[in-house]
Scaffold this active site. Structure first.
Site, PDB file in Angstrom:
ATOM      1  N   GLU A  48       1.898  -1.478 -10.694  1.00  0.00           N
ATOM      2  CA  GLU A  48       1.556  -1.239  -9.288  1.00  0.00           C
ATOM      3  C   GLU A  48       0.627  -2.329  -8.744  1.00  0.00           C
ATOM      4  O   GLU A  48       0.840  -2.853  -7.650  1.00  0.00           O
ATOM      5  CB  GLU A  48       0.877   0.128  -9.120  1.00  0.00           C
ATOM      6  N   ASN A  52       1.754  -5.058  -5.956  1.00  0.00           N
ATOM      7  CA  ASN A  52       1.016  -5.160  -4.689  1.00  0.00           C
ATOM      8  C   ASN A  52       0.564  -6.587  -4.411  1.00  0.00           C
ATOM      9  O   ASN A  52       0.627  -7.056  -3.271  1.00  0.00           O
ATOM     10  CB  ASN A  52      -0.208  -4.236  -4.714  1.00  0.00           C
ATOM     11  N   ARG A 105       9.112   2.145   0.913  1.00  0.00           N
ATOM     12  CA  ARG A 105       8.021   2.269  -0.052  1.00  0.00           C
ATOM     13  C   ARG A 105       7.355   3.631   0.098  1.00  0.00           C
ATOM     14  O   ARG A 105       7.234   4.168   1.181  1.00  0.00           O
ATOM     15  CB  ARG A 105       6.976   1.167   0.167  1.00  0.00           C
TER      16      ARG A 105
HETATM   17  N1  LIG Z   1      -3.079  -7.055  -3.302  1.00  0.00           N
HETATM   18  C1  LIG Z   1      -2.967  -6.613  -2.027  1.00  0.00           C
HETATM   19  N2  LIG Z   1      -3.071  -7.480  -0.989  1.00  0.00           N
HETATM   20  C2  LIG Z   1      -2.948  -7.059   0.294  1.00  0.00           C
HETATM   21  N3  LIG Z   1      -2.711  -5.772   0.655  1.00  0.00           N
HETATM   22  C3  LIG Z   1      -2.616  -4.856  -0.321  1.00  0.00           C
HETATM   23  C4  LIG Z   1      -2.732  -5.218  -1.707  1.00  0.00           C
HETATM   24  N4  LIG Z   1      -2.587  -4.104  -2.440  1.00  0.00           N
HETATM   25  C5  LIG Z   1      -2.390  -3.097  -1.565  1.00  0.00           C
HETATM   26  N5  LIG Z   1      -2.406  -3.535  -0.290  1.00  0.00           N
HETATM   27  C6  LIG Z   1      -2.262  -2.702   0.943  1.00  0.00           C
HETATM   28  O1  LIG Z   1      -2.496  -1.369   0.576  1.00  0.00           O
HETATM   29  C7  LIG Z   1      -1.385  -0.542   0.942  1.00  0.00           C
HETATM   30  C8  LIG Z   1      -1.222   0.590  -0.056  1.00  0.00           C
HETATM   31  O2  LIG Z   1      -0.805   0.111  -1.323  1.00  0.00           O
HETATM   32  P1  LIG Z   1       0.011   1.077  -2.281  1.00  0.00           P
HETATM   33  O3  LIG Z   1       0.401   0.317  -3.483  1.00  0.00           O
HETATM   34  O4  LIG Z   1      -0.749   2.331  -2.461  1.00  0.00           O
HETATM   35  O5  LIG Z   1       1.305   1.442  -1.413  1.00  0.00           O
HETATM   36  P2  LIG Z   1       2.563   0.499  -1.054  1.00  0.00           P
HETATM   37  O6  LIG Z   1       2.513  -0.748  -1.842  1.00  0.00           O
HETATM   38  O7  LIG Z   1       2.632   0.378   0.430  1.00  0.00           O
HETATM   39  O8  LIG Z   1       3.802   1.385  -1.535  1.00  0.00           O
HETATM   40  P3  LIG Z   1       4.287   1.569  -3.052  1.00  0.00           P
HETATM   41  O9  LIG Z   1       3.207   1.068  -3.949  1.00  0.00           O
HETATM   42  O10 LIG Z   1       4.503   3.033  -3.184  1.00  0.00           O
HETATM   43  O11 LIG Z   1       5.536   0.791  -3.171  1.00  0.00           O
HETATM   44  C9  LIG Z   1      -0.204  -1.486   1.025  1.00  0.00           C
HETATM   45  O12 LIG Z   1       0.796  -0.990   1.888  1.00  0.00           O
HETATM   46  C10 LIG Z   1      -0.859  -2.767   1.543  1.00  0.00           C
HETATM   47  O13 LIG Z   1      -0.991  -2.704   2.948  1.00  0.00           O
HETATM   48 MG   LIG Z   2       2.252  -0.708  -3.935  1.00  0.00          MG
END
Ligand SMILES: Nc1ncnc2c1ncn2[C@@H]1O[C@H](COP(=O)(O)OP(=O)(O)OP(=O)(O)O)[C@@H](O)[C@H]1O
Ligand SMILES: [Mg+2]
Lengths: 150, 112
Positions: A48, A52, A105
């Site tokens: 995860e 991200n 997502r």
């Molecule tokens: N490394 C990162 N850099 C920039 N934004 C981030 C980063 N990690 C997370 N985010 C932000 O935080 C939000 C939530 O992250 P999370 O992993 O919980 O959900 P997601 O990535 O949108 O969906 P999923 O992980 O279920 O595919 C993301 O949609 C993004 O906007």
């Molecule tokens: Mg994510």
């Protein structure tokens, strides 16, 4: 706190490397008393954080650099996933479940990290990047850590 | 990771092998949608018996297909989720949204 092992890995932000990160951490953590389901859960958390960094940090561009480091000390594994991407403007909001804007997502990455690790710490700055620290403790048995002492 | 896509009656059977992560998700999403269109499939059964890993990227593909299919009145079922993966499925809420079956035949029957 005695350090038993540490590692650092740098790779490009392409999706192939999510699997590399999982394998590296699983191998690194296999020397201590995590059971199989712990290891599976650690792999999900790492997956995860690295996904991200690639999708959100670098907005899907494969040219960024992701740094994965891990530290094993008595009783705990500490993993850090760092990108120099766009950062997160509203971290509190981002950590809530189901808050992603993309209908493809689930918005569950942070939820998985928090449910599978004992502690999740995020440092982020818009325009500079994000660093996610994942911590999980393990039971220390009497003869664990012998190899590191030799 | 790999997948096999077949059709049985009105249903598309998607069998996923190995690790369903970000790398696999993009290809899988594109291929499944292509098959839904070209085969005119109404329902989907995901056969996950040989899955070894899934994270939110893989789950997102399943959820996305579920949304498309159910919007058009179709049904989705999942079969054979390995025990190591069940917890992720439960936390994601997918187990409350999509019916899960231990065996493939029951899953297929539920959509046909
Ligand atoms: N490394 C990162 N850099 C920039 N934004 C981030 C980063 N990690 C997370 N985010 C932000 O935080 C939000 C939530 O992250 P999370 O992993 O919980 O959900 P997601 O990535 O949108 O969906 P999923 O992980 O279920 O595919 C993301 O949609 C993004 O906007
Ligand atoms: Mg994510």
């Amino acid at each position: 706190m005695k350090i038993r092992n540490r590692m650092k890995l740098e790779f490009m932000s392409c999706s192939e490397n999510v699997g590399l990160a999982r394998v590296a951490v699983a191998a690194f953590a296999s020397g201590v008393d995590f059971n199989l389901s712990d290891l599976e859960e650690i792999k999900v958390a790492v997956s995860e954080a690295v996904s991200n960094a690639i999708i959100h940090g670098y907005e899907g561009a494969a040219t960024g650099v992701v740094t994965l480091s891990a530290l094993l000390s008595d009783g705990s594994l500490e993993i850090e996933v760092e990108d120099a991407g766009q950062g997160i403007a509203d971290l509190e909001q981002a950590m809530l479940p189901g808050n992603g804007s993309d209908p493809e997502r689930l918005g569950l990455g942070f939820v998985f990290m928090k449910s599978f690790m004992d502690d999740v710490d995020v440092w982020t700055e818009v325009g500079r990047g994000t660093r996610v620290k994942l911590i999980k403790s393990f039971p220390v048995s009497e003869n664990s850590g012998k190899t590191a002492e030799n | 990771m790999g997948y096999e896509i077949n059709k049985e009656g009105d249903a598309l059977i998607v069998k996923v092998y190995g690790e369903f992560d970000l790398h696999a998700a993009d290809y899988a999403r594109r291929d499944i949608d292509k098959y839904i269109r070209s085969q005119g499939a109404k329902h989907i059964v995901f056969d996950l018996g040989d899955l070894t890993f899934i994270d939110s990227s893989g789950l997102g593909v399943i959820l996305g297909r579920y949304r498309h299919i159910s919007e058009k009145g179709g049904r989705v079922a999942i079969s054979g989720v390995p025990p190591t993966i069940l917890k992720v499925m439960e936390i994601s809420g997918l187990t409350r949204l999509i019916p899960f079956y231990t065996d493939f035949a029951s899953a297929l029957q539920s959509v046909s």
